[in-house]
Design a protein around this motif. Structure first.
Motif, short mmCIF file in Angstrom:
data_model
loop_
_atom_site.label_atom_id
_atom_site.label_comp_id
_atom_site.label_asym_id
_atom_site.label_seq_id
_atom_site.Cartn_x
_atom_site.Cartn_y
_atom_site.Cartn_z
N ARG A 10 16.10 1.02 9.60
CA ARG A 10 14.95 0.89 8.51
C ARG A 10 14.14 2.05 8.20
O ARG A 10 13.79 2.39 6.87
N TYR A 11 13.71 3.07 9.24
CA TYR A 11 13.08 4.20 8.98
C TYR A 11 13.76 5.02 8.28
O TYR A 11 13.25 5.86 7.34
N THR A 12 15.30 4.98 8.30
CA THR A 12 16.11 6.19 7.80
C THR A 12 16.24 5.68 6.34
O THR A 12 16.43 6.82 5.48
N ARG A 13 16.09 4.39 5.80
CA ARG A 13 16.31 4.23 4.42
C ARG A 13 15.10 4.44 3.79
O ARG A 13 14.00 4.50 4.12
N SER A 14 15.57 5.17 2.60
CA SER A 14 14.41 5.46 1.54
C SER A 14 13.78 4.12 0.78
O SER A 14 14.70 3.83 -0.02
N ARG A 15 12.71 3.89 0.97
CA ARG A 15 12.20 2.35 0.32
C ARG A 15 11.86 2.73 -1.17
O ARG A 15 11.27 3.59 -1.43
N LYS A 16 12.14 1.81 -1.82
CA LYS A 16 11.60 2.10 -3.49
C LYS A 16 10.13 2.08 -3.68
O LYS A 16 9.86 2.84 -4.56
N ARG A 17 9.37 1.37 -2.84
CA ARG A 17 7.70 1.68 -2.99
C ARG A 17 7.43 2.84 -2.21
O ARG A 17 6.00 2.62 -2.04
N ALA A 18 8.09 3.39 -1.51
CA ALA A 18 7.38 4.60 -0.85
C ALA A 18 6.72 5.57 -1.50
O ALA A 18 7.33 5.66 -2.94
N GLN A 19 5.76 5.99 -1.43
CA GLN A 19 4.68 6.77 -2.21
C GLN A 19 4.31 7.89 -1.21
O GLN A 19 4.19 7.82 -0.02
N GLY A 20 3.86 8.96 -1.91
CA GLY A 20 3.23 10.15 -1.30
C GLY A 20 3.92 10.67 -0.21
O GLY A 20 5.19 11.36 -0.39
N ARG A 21 3.22 10.53 0.81
CA ARG A 21 3.90 11.08 1.98
C ARG A 21 5.37 10.80 2.64
O ARG A 21 6.09 11.62 3.05
N ASN A 22 5.48 9.45 2.22
CA ASN A 22 6.76 8.77 2.68
C ASN A 22 7.76 9.46 1.93
O ASN A 22 9.08 9.64 2.25
N ARG A 23 7.59 9.71 0.59
CA ARG A 23 8.29 10.07 -0.38
C ARG A 23 8.80 11.54 -0.04
O ARG A 23 9.92 12.05 -0.09
N PHE A 24 7.79 12.40 0.43
CA PHE A 24 8.03 13.68 0.76
C PHE A 24 9.05 13.90 2.08
O PHE A 24 9.86 14.54 2.30
N ILE A 25 8.90 12.79 3.14
CA ILE A 25 9.62 12.83 4.34
C ILE A 25 11.10 12.48 3.68
O ILE A 25 12.02 12.92 4.43
N SER A 26 11.32 11.45 2.73
CA SER A 26 12.64 11.24 2.25
C SER A 26 13.23 12.32 1.71
O SER A 26 14.33 12.75 1.89
N PHE A 27 12.26 13.10 0.78
CA PHE A 27 13.00 14.44 0.22
C PHE A 27 13.52 15.59 1.24
O PHE A 27 14.36 15.96 1.32
N ILE A 28 12.69 15.70 2.33
CA ILE A 28 12.95 16.53 3.42
C ILE A 28 14.24 16.08 4.08
O ILE A 28 15.19 16.88 4.38
N SER A 29 14.50 14.63 4.30
CA SER A 29 15.53 14.04 4.85
C SER A 29 16.81 14.63 4.03
O SER A 29 17.76 14.85 4.62
N LEU A 30 16.48 14.13 2.70
CA LEU A 30 17.58 14.49 1.85
C LEU A 30 18.04 16.06 1.91
O LEU A 30 19.38 16.39 1.95
N VAL A 31 17.33 17.04 2.05
CA VAL A 31 17.38 18.41 2.07
C VAL A 31 18.34 18.73 3.43
O VAL A 31 19.06 19.45 3.37
N SER A 32 17.85 18.05 4.36
CA SER A 32 18.42 18.19 5.75
C SER A 32 19.87 17.75 5.52
O SER A 32 20.69 18.53 6.14
N MET A 33 20.07 16.51 5.05
CA MET A 33 21.61 16.18 5.05
C MET A 33 22.49 17.12 4.06
O MET A 33 23.50 17.54 4.22
N LEU A 34 21.89 17.54 2.88
CA LEU A 34 22.51 18.65 1.93
C LEU A 34 22.75 19.81 2.66
O LEU A 34 23.85 20.39 2.76
N GLY A 35 21.68 20.16 3.40
CA GLY A 35 21.95 21.49 4.14
C GLY A 35 23.07 21.64 5.21
O GLY A 35 23.94 22.54 5.37
#
Length: 417
Positions: A10-35
């Motif tokens: 549940r923590y790993t999935r990016s929630r649709k209503r995530a805002q602010g800091r949550n979205r930033f964490i999801s973005f960094i997770s995506l960058v890590s995956m792509l890297g």
């Protein structure tokens, strides 16, 4: 499903209503995956090209050269039939072929090129080399004694601007001594064939004639330069040469392909190791991006962690949640990288020409890389090693943030909630 796994997913999935800091964490997770995906794909592709290059280079070299050869210390080998018989008594020697070899000049019209002239016996040469598949025009059977026919490499023929049927002039270094001066030995040869071995070194500088014609031109009599050997296992060449060495006298030299072309294969092996280390560093950087992702996630979930602790969750369970979260990020990136790397490495013959067409430049120069196309060979051992090491790096990156999460004090975390 254990609650640690459920919460980690549940923590790993990016929630649709995530805002602010949550979205930033999801973005960094995506960058890590792509890297991780890019690093793993680059590793698989580069190592596959290195494997293919090494195998292709070895195949092309040994298609024209030989697994091993016996030569005379003085440059000539007398009684070569006896030397060949001694070699054939070894169980690992499949075939032998004598040759006469010397540097000469070839000229046609206003074009002059230096070339390595190799005199061969066509029927014997076909047993130790693979010229048959390299012939573009003509065949080795066109080389008959006294015909003074010559077969040229493709690049050499283009440099001289000759085709089949043209007559080229061969200038031998062994000159004729006259009262006035030393005159070079000159003879016209008819181009009877053209071969393309696919290796620039041979295509641009090797010419074949009949061994008897070579003996006449280079004045070696009945002697030859040496005897070429074909073995049942090319990787067994050094050991076979050591076995044969005890049966020949001090006036005989024995050599094998691992010595005559050692620099090629050492350079490729060294480059492969260095590229692997450099690209693993890229994977490591991407993997340790997970550290910042999880540290921020732990900071964001401070209250959730405290509630779980008050409900009875152990520090080990909390640690498992965040290790699972980091492992999922790593596995997704790793899976994408493996699929992308294998797909790219398996289709370089399509990708490289397409890139050259788009960029309008040459990415693979056969004059530099010795072979005329980019080879690739995906080895399962390389893929397994890359996958294992990358996943271990990912797990190591999750340890510190997960340990930090397990050390959260519920009372401190909930004081201001």
């Amino acid at each position: 499903m254990p609650y640690e796994t459920l919460i980690g997913l549940r923590y790993t999935r990016s929630r649709k209503r995530a805002q602010g800091r949550n979205r930033f964490i999801s973005f960094i997770s995506l960058v890590s995956m792509l890297g991780i995906a890019l690093g793993v794909a680059a590793l698989i592709t580069v190592l596959s090209v290195m494997n293919g290059f090494q195998e292709e280079l070895r195949t092309r070299i040994l298609g024209v050269a030989s697994h091993a050869q016996i030569t005379g210390v003085s440059g000539q080998l007398p009684h070569w039939q006896q030397a060949a018989e001694v070699a054939q008594r070894n169980e690992h020697v499949i075939a032998t072929a004598p040759f006469v070899q010397a540097q000469s000049m070839l000229s046609f019209d206003q074009n002059v090129r230096g070339a390595l002239i190799r005199g061969i016996l066509p029927t014997e040469e076909e047993k130790v080399a693979d010229f048959a598949r390299s012939m573009k025009f003509g065949s080795l059977d066109d080389l008959v004694p006294g015909s003074f026919n010559i077969i040229l490499g493709q690049e050499l023929a283009q440099a001289l601007r000759v085709g089949v049927g043209d007559k080229v002039t061969l200038i031998a270094p062994q000159g004729l001594v006259t009262p006035a001066a030393v005159l070079p030995r000159v003879k016209q040869f008819t181009v009877s064939g053209i071969f393309e071995a696919g290796m620039f070194e041979f295509d641009s500088g090797l010419a074949l004639i009949h061994m008897r014609d070579a003996q006449v031109m280079f004045r070696t009599g009945d002697d030859v330069t040496g005897v070429r050997l074909k073995l049942d296992d090319l990787f067994n060449a050094p050991r076979v040469i050591r076995q044969l060495a005890v049966e020949y006298g001090p006036d005989t030299l024995l050599n094998d392909w691992t010595r005559t072309h050692a620099n090629f294969f050492r350079a490729v092996a060294l480059e492969k190791k260095m590229m692997a280390i450099i690209l693993f560093l890229i994977v490591a950087v991407a993997a340790f991006n997970i550290v910042s992702t999880l540290v921020m996630a732990v900071q964001e979930k401070y209250a959730d962690i405290a509630i779980l602790r008050t409900l009875g969750a152990s520090p080990g369970s909390i640690m498992s949640i965040f290790i699972l979260q980091g492992a999922i990020i790593g596995l997704v990136g790793l899976l994408a990288g493996v699929i992308g790397g294998i797909a790219l490495a398996s289709n370089l013959d399509v990708v490289i020409p397409a890139l050259e067409s788009v960029l309008g430049t040459t990415l693979w120069n056969k004059e530099i890389y010795y072979i005329n196309e980019m080879p690739s060979k995906v080895l399962s051992s390389d893929v397994i090693t890359i996958t294992t090491v990358s996943f271990v790096l990912t797990l190591v990156a999750t340890l510190y943030p997960s340990w930090r999460a397990s050390r959260v004090n519920p009372a401190e975390a909930l004081r201001y909630e």
